[in-house]
Motif scaffolding. Structure first.
Motif, PDB file in Angstrom:
ATOM      1  N   TYR A 206      -1.529  -1.849  -2.575  1.00 29.09           N
ATOM      2  CA  TYR A 206      -2.812  -1.846  -1.858  1.00 29.09           C
ATOM      3  C   TYR A 206      -2.645  -2.048  -0.358  1.00 29.09           C
ATOM      4  CZ  TYR A 206      -3.366  -7.054  -1.904  1.00 29.09           C
ATOM      5  OH  TYR A 206      -3.239  -8.416  -1.735  1.00 29.09           O
ATOM      6  N   ASN A 207      -1.565  -2.678   0.073  1.00 29.96           N
ATOM      7  CA  ASN A 207      -1.343  -2.800   1.518  1.00 29.96           C
ATOM      8  C   ASN A 207      -1.049  -1.447   2.152  1.00 29.96           C
ATOM      9  OD1 ASN A 207      -1.812  -5.537   1.998  1.00 29.96           O
ATOM     10  ND2 ASN A 207       0.251  -6.120   1.388  1.00 29.96           N
ATOM     11  N   VAL A 208      -0.408  -0.559   1.402  1.00 29.65           N
ATOM     12  CA  VAL A 208      -0.175   0.799   1.894  1.00 29.65           C
ATOM     13  C   VAL A 208      -1.504   1.541   2.008  1.00 29.65           C
ATOM     14  CG1 VAL A 208       0.980   2.998   1.407  1.00 29.65           C
ATOM     15  CG2 VAL A 208       2.141   0.838   0.920  1.00 29.65           C
TER      16      VAL A 208
ATOM     17  N   THR B 139      -3.394   0.118   5.125  1.00 31.37           N
ATOM     18  CA  THR B 139      -2.844   0.668   6.362  1.00 31.37           C
ATOM     19  C   THR B 139      -3.195   2.142   6.513  1.00 31.37           C
ATOM     20  OG1 THR B 139      -1.001  -0.905   6.297  1.00 31.37           O
ATOM     21  CG2 THR B 139      -0.715   1.056   7.668  1.00 31.37           C
ATOM     22  N   GLY B 140      -3.108   2.877   5.410  1.00 36.54           N
ATOM     23  CA  GLY B 140      -3.422   4.301   5.442  1.00 36.54           C
ATOM     24  C   GLY B 140      -4.865   4.571   5.839  1.00 36.54           C
ATOM     25  N   LEU B 141      -5.779   3.752   5.364  1.00 39.80           N
ATOM     26  CA  LEU B 141      -7.189   3.917   5.734  1.00 39.80           C
ATOM     27  C   LEU B 141      -7.390   3.702   7.228  1.00 39.80           C
ATOM     28  CD1 LEU B 141      -8.813   2.054   2.703  1.00 39.80           C
ATOM     29  CD2 LEU B 141      -9.066   4.487   3.231  1.00 39.80           C
ATOM     30  N   GLN B 142      -6.668   2.765   7.795  1.00 44.10           N
ATOM     31  CA  GLN B 142      -6.771   2.551   9.233  1.00 44.10           C
ATOM     32  C   GLN B 142      -6.152   3.714  10.001  1.00 44.10           C
ATOM     33  OE1 GLN B 142      -5.286  -1.523  10.007  1.00 44.10           O
ATOM     34  NE2 GLN B 142      -7.437  -2.079  10.208  1.00 44.10           N
ATOM     35  N   GLU B 143      -5.060   4.248   9.488  1.00 45.53           N
ATOM     36  CA  GLU B 143      -4.422   5.392  10.142  1.00 45.53           C
ATOM     37  C   GLU B 143      -5.311   6.623  10.088  1.00 45.53           C
ATOM     38  OE1 GLU B 143       0.280   4.227   9.444  1.00 45.53           O
ATOM     39  OE2 GLU B 143      -0.837   5.188   7.819  1.00 45.53           O
ATOM     40  N   ILE B 144      -6.042   6.801   8.986  1.00 44.37           N
ATOM     41  CA  ILE B 144      -7.017   7.891   8.906  1.00 44.37           C
ATOM     42  C   ILE B 144      -8.118   7.664   9.934  1.00 44.37           C
ATOM     43  CG2 ILE B 144      -8.870   8.846   7.466  1.00 44.37           C
ATOM     44  CD1 ILE B 144      -6.967   8.564   5.068  1.00 44.37           C
ATOM     45  N   GLY B 145      -8.577   6.416  10.039  1.00 42.88           N
ATOM     46  CA  GLY B 145      -9.618   6.093  11.000  1.00 42.88           C
ATOM     47  C   GLY B 145      -9.208   6.372  12.437  1.00 42.88           C
ATOM     48  N   LEU B 146      -7.943   6.135  12.739  1.00 43.70           N
ATOM     49  CA  LEU B 146      -7.426   6.381  14.083  1.00 43.70           C
ATOM     50  C   LEU B 146      -7.097   7.854  14.316  1.00 43.70           C
ATOM     51  CD1 LEU B 146      -5.019   3.306  14.308  1.00 43.70           C
ATOM     52  CD2 LEU B 146      -7.098   3.650  15.670  1.00 43.70           C
ATOM     53  N   GLY B 147      -7.115   8.645  13.242  1.00 45.46           N
ATOM     54  CA  GLY B 147      -6.766  10.049  13.357  1.00 45.46           C
ATOM     55  C   GLY B 147      -5.276  10.292  13.389  1.00 45.46           C
ATOM     56  N   ASP B 148      -4.485   9.304  12.976  1.00 46.67           N
ATOM     57  CA  ASP B 148      -3.024   9.414  13.037  1.00 46.67           C
ATOM     58  C   ASP B 148      -2.427  10.079  11.801  1.00 46.67           C
ATOM     59  OD1 ASP B 148      -3.080   8.145  15.465  1.00 46.67           O
ATOM     60  OD2 ASP B 148      -2.566   6.158  14.661  1.00 46.67           O
TER      61      ASP B 148
ATOM     62  N   MET C 107     -11.426  -4.037  11.810  1.00 41.99           N
ATOM     63  CA  MET C 107     -10.165  -4.495  12.390  1.00 41.99           C
ATOM     64  C   MET C 107      -9.270  -5.125  11.321  1.00 41.99           C
ATOM     65  SD  MET C 107      -9.468  -6.953  15.691  1.00 41.99           S
ATOM     66  CE  MET C 107      -9.580  -8.542  14.846  1.00 41.99           C
ATOM     67  N   ASP C 108      -9.858  -5.934  10.445  1.00 35.21           N
ATOM     68  CA  ASP C 108      -9.104  -6.508   9.324  1.00 35.21           C
ATOM     69  C   ASP C 108      -8.950  -5.431   8.255  1.00 35.21           C
ATOM     70  OD1 ASP C 108      -8.826  -9.319  10.195  1.00 35.21           O
ATOM     71  OD2 ASP C 108     -11.007  -9.271  10.125  1.00 35.21           O
ATOM     72  N   ALA C 109      -7.699  -5.155   7.869  1.00 34.29           N
ATOM     73  CA  ALA C 109      -7.407  -3.988   7.037  1.00 34.29           C
ATOM     74  C   ALA C 109      -8.081  -4.017   5.673  1.00 34.29           C
ATOM     75  CB  ALA C 109      -5.898  -3.840   6.873  1.00 34.29           C
ATOM     76  N   TRP C 110      -8.393  -5.203   5.147  1.00 36.93           N
ATOM     77  CA  TRP C 110      -8.959  -5.282   3.797  1.00 36.93           C
ATOM     78  C   TRP C 110     -10.397  -4.788   3.728  1.00 36.93           C
ATOM     79  CZ3 TRP C 110     -13.391  -8.103   2.904  1.00 36.93           C
ATOM     80  CH2 TRP C 110     -13.741  -9.052   3.874  1.00 36.93           C
ATOM     81  N   VAL C 111     -11.107  -4.790   4.865  1.00 36.17           N
ATOM     82  CA  VAL C 111     -12.557  -4.549   4.840  1.00 36.17           C
ATOM     83  C   VAL C 111     -12.893  -3.141   4.357  1.00 36.17           C
ATOM     84  CG1 VAL C 111     -14.677  -4.528   6.196  1.00 36.17           C
ATOM     85  CG2 VAL C 111     -12.923  -6.253   6.661  1.00 36.17           C
ATOM     86  N   MET C 112     -12.281  -2.117   4.959  1.00 39.68           N
ATOM     87  CA  MET C 112     -12.572  -0.742   4.543  1.00 39.68           C
ATOM     88  C   MET C 112     -12.214  -0.531   3.075  1.00 39.68           C
ATOM     89  SD  MET C 112     -13.582   2.349   4.861  1.00 39.68           S
ATOM     90  CE  MET C 112     -13.981   2.545   6.595  1.00 39.68           C
ATOM     91  N   GLN C 113     -11.062  -1.033   2.680  1.00 38.14           N
ATOM     92  CA  GLN C 113     -10.622  -0.859   1.290  1.00 38.14           C
ATOM     93  C   GLN C 113     -11.564  -1.526   0.306  1.00 38.14           C
ATOM     94  OE1 GLN C 113      -9.554  -3.087  -1.860  1.00 38.14           O
ATOM     95  NE2 GLN C 113      -8.298  -3.886  -0.213  1.00 38.14           N
ATOM     96  N   SER C 114     -11.955  -2.753   0.597  1.00 30.32           N
ATOM     97  CA  SER C 114     -12.740  -3.523  -0.355  1.00 30.32           C
ATOM     98  C   SER C 114     -14.223  -3.167  -0.305  1.00 30.32           C
ATOM     99  CB  SER C 114     -12.549  -5.025  -0.076  1.00 30.32           C
ATOM    100  OG  SER C 114     -13.179  -5.798  -1.059  1.00 30.32           O
TER     101      SER C 114
END
Length: 452
Positions: A417-419, A422-431, A198-205
């Protein structure tokens, strides 16, 4: 203005007055007693094991041993901490001593020079050789803005070996072996990987930075800065495609995007997932809470049923068994403190204590961090104090998984890195597709470079 709004405004104004009067009162009280008052912004999750005990063993102990210093401590965690830090920076009223990162989430503290260079303090006290050289190298703005706890690896794959054994699996030797476990485990109601995204930094980091290193190599950031590679090249697109594959194949559930950080540790420990992904710091969350005597994973189970590793052998990777890492978090000193003042001396005394042998040894025993202070004899402490197996396994894990590649939010500016986050979350959502995200990241990178 409605009556409710009038009351709210009055209440807020009254609160600000009361807070100001209280703050002034504490300063006068401290001054009257001959104490130096230090404001401290501390990063701590009070729901975690040993947090309450850390207050007693670290902070209360300091005040007992330093009666001439009064600490006014503010304890925050995760986003509320970072939001408050940014507010302090914007107001120019940074606390006297504060927890911070060597880059990334503390970028504004570095770039605004809101904190002092600590190297002259280390040099004056002859302490430079007491610390791992990597931890006291110049940081984001070219100076030592914080004295770090150690070096942090941001990807750790926890393995519930008991779950694997009970379902006829061995510890995997490749990504494809892990992927093959999804359907058999799902049929028994077991997730392959637990992760809180849910927190955007987790997947990236905690995952993506490691993946980028595998496909981009140890020097991907240097190559990027030199203009030799772009984010739209294969190394980055393949990295995004791997994350897309993990979501689409069910290796990581899409519902993890609504899971707050740390919330799935209990379900993993109880066998509802075969693997769990987090950073190396999270080992402490599974160990025994000294205050309650309870642990998410008992020492016996830590020894016999769980392992610490990295995701093995990604398809098409250019380096193997690498991990993502960065100089750890630590403590900085406000630049507002007058040079040569009693407050400066008190603030440095506190930072030296927080990164000294006593505190770093204590934090080692709880699994909170591995020491940057070379005077802490890790092997001796582990042996003499009969520490829990995860601490010894964590030490072995550091040796086993090298080289160490950059963490994305440790080297890139937040505009970029904020982009990615966000992009990783959008991939996760399939968007969005990996190619779309790569294109957006490249645009953000080009824009940032143009404005430098």
């Amino acid at each position: 203005m409605t009556g409710f709004k009038k009351i709210s405004v009055l209440a807020l104004a009254l609160l600000m007055v009361v807070t100001s009067v209280f703050a002034q009162g504490t300063k006068e009280d401290a001054s009257a007693s001959g104490q130096v008052e230090l404001t401290v912004l501390n990063y701590i999750d009070m729901s975690e094991p040993n947090s309450a005990n850390e207050i007693k063993m670290v902070w209360d102990k300091f005040e007992e041993e330093n009666p001439d210093i009064k600490l006014v401590r503010e304890d925050l965690f995760n986003e509320p901490f970072h939001q408050k830090t940014e507010a302090y920076v914007a107001s120019g009223q940074v606390p006297d001593v504060l927890y911070m990162w060597p880059s990334g989430r503390s970028t504004s503290l570095h770039t605004t020079h809101s904190v002092k260079d600590l190297m002259p303090f280390l040099e004056k006290d002859g302490l430079v050789d007491d610390y791992n050289p990597a931890t006291i190298a110049p940081q984001f703005a070219g100076y030592l803005a914080e004295l770090p706890n150690g070096v942090t690896t941001t990807h750790m794959l926890y393995v519930n070996a008991k779950v694997l054994r009970e379902n006829g699996f061995d510890i995997p030797k490749s990504y494809d072996e892990m992927k093959a476990m999804v359907k058999p485990l799902k049929a028994k109601g077991i997730d392959l990987i637990a992760m809180d995204n849910m927190d955007a930094w987790v997947m990236q980091s905690c995952l993506f930075s490691m993946v980028v290193g595998r496909y981009g190599g140890v020097d991907w950031y240097d190559q990027l800065v030199a203009g030799k590679i772009d984010f739209t090249d294969d190394w980055f697109v393949k990295s995004l495609e791997l994350i897309d594959d993990m979501y689409s194949s069910g290796m990581i559930n899409r519902n993890s995007l609504s899971s707050p950080y740390g919330s799935s540790r209990g379900s993993f420990a109880s066998g509802k997932a075969a693997f769990y992904i987090d950073g190396d710091w999270s080992t402490a969350s599974f160990q025994t809470d000294i205050t309650t005597g309870k642990a998410l994973i008992s020492p016996e189970s830590q020894q016999n049923d769980f392992e610490l590793m990295v995701i093995p052998n990604l398809p098409g990777e250019v380096i193997k068994n690498s991990n993502s890492g960065v100089v750890g978090t630590g403590w900085g000193m406000s630049a507002n403190i007058p040079a040569g003042s009693a407050k400066e001396a008190a603030a440095w005394r506190l930072i030296k204590y927080l990164q000294g042998v006593y505190v770093q040894t204590y934090r080692l025993t709880t699994g909170a961090s591995f020491p940057s202070n070379l005077n802490v004899d890790v092997e001796k402490v582990v042996e003499e104090k009969n520490l829990e197996p995860f601490i010894a396994k964590r030490a072995a894990y550091y040796t086993a998984y090298t080289p160490i590649t950059p963490v994305i939010d440790g080297v890139l500016h937040s505009d970029v890195y904020n982009v990615i986050n966000t992009g990783l979350q959008e991939i996760g959502l399939g968007d969005k597709t990996p190619a779309q995200v790569a294109s957006e990241v490249q645009k953000a990178w080009d824009s940032w470079k143009k404005n430098q």
